[in-house]
Design an enzyme around this catalytic site. Structure first.
Site, PDB file in Angstrom:
ATOM      1  N   TYR A  34      46.146 121.829  88.728  1.00 19.38           N
ATOM      2  CA  TYR A  34      47.252 120.896  88.545  1.00 19.38           C
ATOM      3  C   TYR A  34      46.846 119.720  87.669  1.00 19.38           C
ATOM      4  O   TYR A  34      45.664 119.554  87.343  1.00 19.38           O
ATOM      5  CB  TYR A  34      47.795 120.413  89.895  1.00 19.38           C
ATOM      6  CG  TYR A  34      46.949 119.372  90.619  1.00 19.38           C
ATOM      7  CD1 TYR A  34      45.740 119.701  91.225  1.00 19.38           C
ATOM      8  CD2 TYR A  34      47.367 118.041  90.688  1.00 19.38           C
ATOM      9  CE1 TYR A  34      44.988 118.745  91.895  1.00 19.38           C
ATOM     10  CE2 TYR A  34      46.615 117.078  91.359  1.00 19.38           C
ATOM     11  CZ  TYR A  34      45.425 117.437  91.962  1.00 19.38           C
ATOM     12  OH  TYR A  34      44.675 116.493  92.606  1.00 19.38           O
ATOM     13  N   LYS A 147      40.468 120.538  88.288  1.00 17.58           N
ATOM     14  CA  LYS A 147      41.516 119.895  89.100  1.00 17.58           C
ATOM     15  C   LYS A 147      42.277 120.994  89.848  1.00 17.58           C
ATOM     16  O   LYS A 147      43.380 121.395  89.485  1.00 17.58           O
ATOM     17  CB  LYS A 147      42.443 119.053  88.203  1.00 17.58           C
ATOM     18  CG  LYS A 147      43.130 117.909  88.941  1.00 17.58           C
ATOM     19  CD  LYS A 147      43.652 116.867  87.982  1.00 17.58           C
ATOM     20  CE  LYS A 147      44.584 115.851  88.620  1.00 17.58           C
ATOM     21  NZ  LYS A 147      44.070 115.119  89.769  1.00 17.58           N
ATOM     22  N   GLU A 180      32.788 109.995  93.553  1.00 16.96           N
ATOM     23  CA  GLU A 180      34.111 109.445  93.232  1.00 16.96           C
ATOM     24  C   GLU A 180      34.842 109.145  94.523  1.00 16.96           C
ATOM     25  O   GLU A 180      34.244 109.152  95.595  1.00 16.96           O
ATOM     26  CB  GLU A 180      34.885 110.430  92.364  1.00 16.96           C
ATOM     27  CG  GLU A 180      35.077 111.788  93.008  1.00 16.96           C
ATOM     28  CD  GLU A 180      35.869 112.770  92.146  1.00 16.96           C
ATOM     29  OE1 GLU A 180      36.622 112.338  91.257  1.00 16.96           O
ATOM     30  OE2 GLU A 180      35.745 113.986  92.385  1.00 16.96           O
ATOM     31  N   LEU A 204      35.809 114.634  89.172  1.00 21.03           N
ATOM     32  CA  LEU A 204      36.901 114.909  88.246  1.00 21.03           C
ATOM     33  C   LEU A 204      36.765 113.940  87.062  1.00 21.03           C
ATOM     34  O   LEU A 204      36.627 112.733  87.279  1.00 21.03           O
ATOM     35  CB  LEU A 204      38.252 114.693  88.932  1.00 21.03           C
ATOM     36  CG  LEU A 204      39.417 115.085  88.032  1.00 21.03           C
ATOM     37  CD1 LEU A 204      39.600 116.598  88.024  1.00 21.03           C
ATOM     38  CD2 LEU A 204      40.696 114.402  88.440  1.00 21.03           C
TER      39      LEU A 204
HETATM   40  N1  PDD Z   1      44.223 112.330  91.447  1.00 19.61           N
HETATM   41  N2  PDD Z   1      39.163 112.048  91.203  1.00 19.61           N
HETATM   42  C1  PDD Z   1      39.981 112.769  91.998  1.00 19.61           C
HETATM   43  C2  PDD Z   1      39.375 113.634  93.045  1.00 19.61           C
HETATM   44  C3  PDD Z   1      41.381 112.681  91.826  1.00 19.61           C
HETATM   45  O1  PDD Z   1      42.185 113.424  92.608  1.00 19.61           O
HETATM   46  C4  PDD Z   1      41.915 111.812  90.836  1.00 19.61           C
HETATM   47  C5  PDD Z   1      43.369 111.651  90.584  1.00 19.61           C
HETATM   48  C6  PDD Z   1      41.006 111.084  90.022  1.00 19.61           C
HETATM   49  C7  PDD Z   1      41.483 110.164  88.925  1.00 19.61           C
HETATM   50  O2  PDD Z   1      41.849 110.883  87.774  1.00 19.61           O
HETATM   51  P1  PDD Z   1      42.961 110.334  86.777  1.00 19.61           P
HETATM   52  O3  PDD Z   1      42.547 108.974  86.341  1.00 19.61           O
HETATM   53  O4  PDD Z   1      42.965 111.309  85.676  1.00 19.61           O
HETATM   54  O5  PDD Z   1      44.262 110.296  87.540  1.00 19.61           O
HETATM   55  C8  PDD Z   1      39.642 111.238  90.244  1.00 19.61           C
HETATM   56  C9  PDD Z   1      45.655 112.370  91.210  1.00 19.61           C
HETATM   57  C10 PDD Z   1      46.285 111.075  90.854  1.00 19.61           C
HETATM   58  C11 PDD Z   1      46.307 113.102  92.376  1.00 19.61           C
HETATM   59  O6  PDD Z   1      45.705 114.068  92.830  1.00 19.61           O
HETATM   60  O7  PDD Z   1      47.405 112.728  92.784  1.00 19.61           O
END
Ligand code: PDD
Length: 286
Positions: A34, A147, A180, A204
């Site tokens: 996703y 992801k 993270e 991620l």
């Molecule tokens: N998640 N690390 C993880 C495990 C995440 O699920 C997310 C973001 C990030 C930040 O990535 P980005 O800056 O590209 O949004 C880091 C999204 C927002 C979610 O699962 O809803």
């Protein structure tokens, strides 16, 4: 609340009308990937980068991309136009499709399931007073750069924070180093330097993370990308959380103890306002 319009396998429809098979491999195995993309003033932010990361995730699970960049852009633009608010966040979800339950890939392959939904995005109108976080062992798999929709470890880890009245769980690998957050990237600030863990298979590669590092470089903010030890996390002057839906937030309490002064610090204030400026400039330039 008015109904949301979603995209499912080539068609736009009200959310309530969207249906998928119980044999979808996303439902059965969590076999899919996703993306989450913020939309400001009806324009997708960093779309190229998000679509590139989607490609990386699809490659990681050996699933062909069902759409070209031009096709994705068209679907996304159409969905943004069909939904009500100017600021939205898009959720793109692709699974390996519908097949009789068997762990191995369907052979011959079946059409993937492609689902895109848009929800209203509300970013805080004012500076955050700070949020609490807890720490936990990072017990996820070794391909956190994908992801993947199979998010059970992230769900359980994030709930640990909610149970403690906190916003996020900061993950520590091997009792040793920061990876993270359960749904965000984490930065540490020490003596005026912004520290970020390196992008590898254990986290991620955040799109917001990249923006923050670009902002730091462009504004001569001292920053280092390197392994960050658990001791450094607990000894931080400031901790910052970033994601597409939260942008950047100050973590002011960790495991019930104050981080630095327990208030949003100077690095947060600076990064936050530069981020807002950056967003405005990018959206204006489009
Ligand atoms: N998640 N690390 C993880 C495990 C995440 O699920 C997310 C973001 C990030 C930040 O990535 P980005 O800056 O590209 O949004 C880091 C999204 C927002 C979610 O699962 O809803």
């Amino acid at each position: 609340m008015s109904t949301l319009t979603i995209y499912l396998n080539g068609q736009y429809m009200p959310l309530e009308e969207a249906k998928i098979s119980v044999l979808d491999r996303g439902f059965i195995f969590g076999d899919g990937v996703y993306e989450v993309i913020p939309v400001y003033s009806r324009r997708a932010f960093r779309l190229g980068e998000h679509l590139q990361r989607l490609q990386h995730s699809l490659d990681g699970i050996r699933l062909a991309n069902p759409h070209s960049v031009a096709e994705w852009t068209q679907i996304i633009d159409e969905l943004i136009a069909r939904n009500e608010t100017d600021d939205q966040y898009l959720y793109l979800h692709i699974t390996r499709g519908v097949a009789r339950r068997d762990h191995a890939f369907p052979n011959p392959p079946v059409p993937p399931t492609v689902f895109v939904m848009s929800n209203p995005l509300s970013t805080p109108a004012q500076l955050s007073p700070g949020v609490g976080a807890v720490t936990a062992q990072d017990n996820r798999w070794l391909r956190c750069d994908i992801k993947a929709i199979s998010l059970l470890p992230n769900v359980l880890l994030r709930q640990t924070a909610v149970d403690a009245g906190c916003a996020e769980t900061i993950l520590i690998r091997d009792n040793d180093f920061l990876t993270e957050g359960a749904a965000s990237n984490i930065f540490v600030v020490k003596n005026g330097t912004l520290l970020a863990p390196p992008k590898d298979n254990l986290m991620l590669p955040g799109i917001t993370y990249d923006v923050i590092l670009e902002i730091a470089a462009a504004n001569h903010i001292p920053h280092e990308v390197r392994k960050i030890t658990v001791a450094e996390v607990f000894d931080a002057d400031e901790l910052l959380l970033t994601s597409s839906t939260k942008e950047v937030l100050p973590i002011t309490h960790l495991d019930g103890k104050p981080v630095g002064t327990a208030r949003p610090g100077p690095m947060f204030n600076k990064i936050y306002s530069l981020y807002q400026e950056f967003k405005r400039d990018v959206m204006r330039a489009k």
